[in-house]
Design an enzyme around this catalytic site. Structure first.
Site, PDB file in Angstrom:
ATOM      1  N   HIS A  86       0.859  -1.181   0.000  1.00  0.00           N
ATOM      2  CA  HIS A  86       0.000   0.000   0.000  1.00  0.00           C
ATOM      3  C   HIS A  86       0.893   1.229   0.000  1.00  0.00           C
ATOM      4  O   HIS A  86       1.684   1.431   0.921  1.00  0.00           O
ATOM      5  CB  HIS A  86      -0.920   0.009   1.225  1.00  0.00           C
ATOM      6  CG  HIS A  86      -1.853   1.189   1.248  1.00  0.00           C
ATOM      7  ND1 HIS A  86      -3.092   1.158   0.648  1.00  0.00           N
ATOM      8  CD2 HIS A  86      -1.716   2.435   1.776  1.00  0.00           C
ATOM      9  CE1 HIS A  86      -3.689   2.329   0.819  1.00  0.00           C
ATOM     10  NE2 HIS A  86      -2.868   3.129   1.499  1.00  0.00           N
ATOM     11  N   CYS A  87       0.796   2.038  -1.027  1.00  0.00           N
ATOM     12  CA  CYS A  87       1.630   3.225  -1.163  1.00  0.00           C
ATOM     13  C   CYS A  87       0.952   4.405  -0.480  1.00  0.00           C
ATOM     14  O   CYS A  87      -0.112   4.857  -0.918  1.00  0.00           O
ATOM     15  CB  CYS A  87       1.883   3.536  -2.646  1.00  0.00           C
ATOM     16  SG  CYS A  87       3.005   4.926  -2.902  1.00  0.00           S
ATOM     17  N   ILE A  88       1.571   4.900   0.601  1.00  0.00           N
ATOM     18  CA  ILE A  88       0.974   6.022   1.338  1.00  0.00           C
ATOM     19  C   ILE A  88       1.102   7.320   0.558  1.00  0.00           C
ATOM     20  O   ILE A  88       0.316   8.256   0.769  1.00  0.00           O
ATOM     21  CB  ILE A  88       1.615   6.163   2.722  1.00  0.00           C
ATOM     22  CG1 ILE A  88       3.125   6.395   2.588  1.00  0.00           C
ATOM     23  CG2 ILE A  88       1.344   4.916   3.570  1.00  0.00           C
ATOM     24  CD1 ILE A  88       3.809   6.651   3.917  1.00  0.00           C
ATOM     25  N   ASN A  91      -1.727   6.993  -1.954  1.00  0.00           N
ATOM     26  CA  ASN A  91      -2.998   6.700  -1.290  1.00  0.00           C
ATOM     27  C   ASN A  91      -3.778   5.627  -2.041  1.00  0.00           C
ATOM     28  O   ASN A  91      -4.986   5.734  -2.256  1.00  0.00           O
ATOM     29  CB  ASN A  91      -3.849   7.964  -1.146  1.00  0.00           C
ATOM     30  CG  ASN A  91      -4.994   7.767  -0.153  1.00  0.00           C
ATOM     31  OD1 ASN A  91      -4.882   6.970   0.775  1.00  0.00           O
ATOM     32  ND2 ASN A  91      -6.089   8.481  -0.342  1.00  0.00           N
ATOM     33  N   ASN A  92      -3.062   4.582  -2.439  1.00  0.00           N
ATOM     34  CA  ASN A  92      -3.714   3.493  -3.148  1.00  0.00           C
ATOM     35  C   ASN A  92      -2.845   2.248  -3.019  1.00  0.00           C
ATOM     36  O   ASN A  92      -1.636   2.339  -2.803  1.00  0.00           O
ATOM     37  CB  ASN A  92      -3.899   3.836  -4.625  1.00  0.00           C
ATOM     38  CG  ASN A  92      -4.862   2.895  -5.320  1.00  0.00           C
ATOM     39  OD1 ASN A  92      -5.578   2.127  -4.669  1.00  0.00           O
ATOM     40  ND2 ASN A  92      -4.901   2.941  -6.642  1.00  0.00           N
TER      41      ASN A  92
END
Length: 233
Positions: A86-88, A91-92
């Site tokens: 999950h890439c902060i 945001n996805n």
């Protein structure tokens, strides 16, 4: 970046196996102190992929048997096909349907950062050499006073872009290395923790070119999300 952030990563629909078959609970060990009642656990399912048998885990939140390489994201609260992480920053989740866009994004971002750093350094060197050519005594010209002092923005941009290029470039290199092995970050971490008891990767095509083609050139799958459908509260 926008394509990676706004694309459905491969969210699996919920409630497909809302009433799974269960196995009877094991007999309680009377010698151990347990204050929690034993529960019926969903029966495990197995699928054959090549010469390897892969067990499908049951997700109590989504009420489904997770497909192979599928993981549940705690941030998105969804099961995602081929979830990498999950890439902060975006945001996805990064999964099956947007992993290729993610690789393109981090690669072009790192190239752009290194190019910006190189052009900023070139700007400083041009100012320095132009100043040396303009004066009678070139030894009196210093790089600090005649280049850095006249273009401090280029100096700061050179350092900042170099740091960002090294950081993003390392991330891009790591993911391209994963692509050569046809593995996700979850699978690589599991392989590192369970070694030497981990089995062979059933999705390995046997060559670097075959693995990269499977990751980067596979056709996009259709999204399970029906954005124009009605929702039931």
């Amino acid at each position: 970046m926008l394509k990676t952030s706004w694309t459905d990563p491969g969210v699996v629909p919920r409630g497909i196996d809302s009433d799974p078959p269960v196995d009877p609970p094991p007999e309680r060990d009377l010698t151990s102190a347990s204050f929690y009642p034993l529960q019926n656990l969903p029966r495990q399912k197995e699928v054959q992929i090549g010469n390897c048998t892969v067990r499908l885990k049951y997700c109590d939140t989504c009420k489904i048997y997770r497909p192979p390489r599928c993981s549940h994201c705690r941030q998105c609260d969804n099961c995602v096909e081929d979830e990498d992480h999950h890439c902060i920053w975006l945001n996805n989740c990064i999964g099956r349907r947007n992993y290729r866009y993610f690789l393109i994004f981090v690669t072009t971002a790192s190239v752009y950062a290194f190019l910006t750093s190189a052009l900023s350094l070139t700007h400083l060197l041009v100012l320095y050499h132009d100043r040396k050519d303009a004066v009678e005594n070139p030894n009196s010209v210093s790089f600090q006073n005649d280049a850095l002092a006249k273009a401090p923005v280029s100096a700061l941009l050179m350092i900042y872009a170099l740091i960002m290029g090294l950081a993003v470039g390392s991330l891009a290199t790591y993911h391209f290395w994963l692509a050569t092995k046809n593995r996700t970050t979850h699978e690589q971490l599991t392989s590192s923790m369970m070694r030497p008891h981990i089995v062979d990767n059933p999705f390995d095509r046997g060559s670097i070119l075959g693995n990269c083609a499977a990751v980067l050139c596979r056709p996009p799958t259709r999204s399970y999300i029906r954005r124009r459908d009605y929702t039931v509260a």
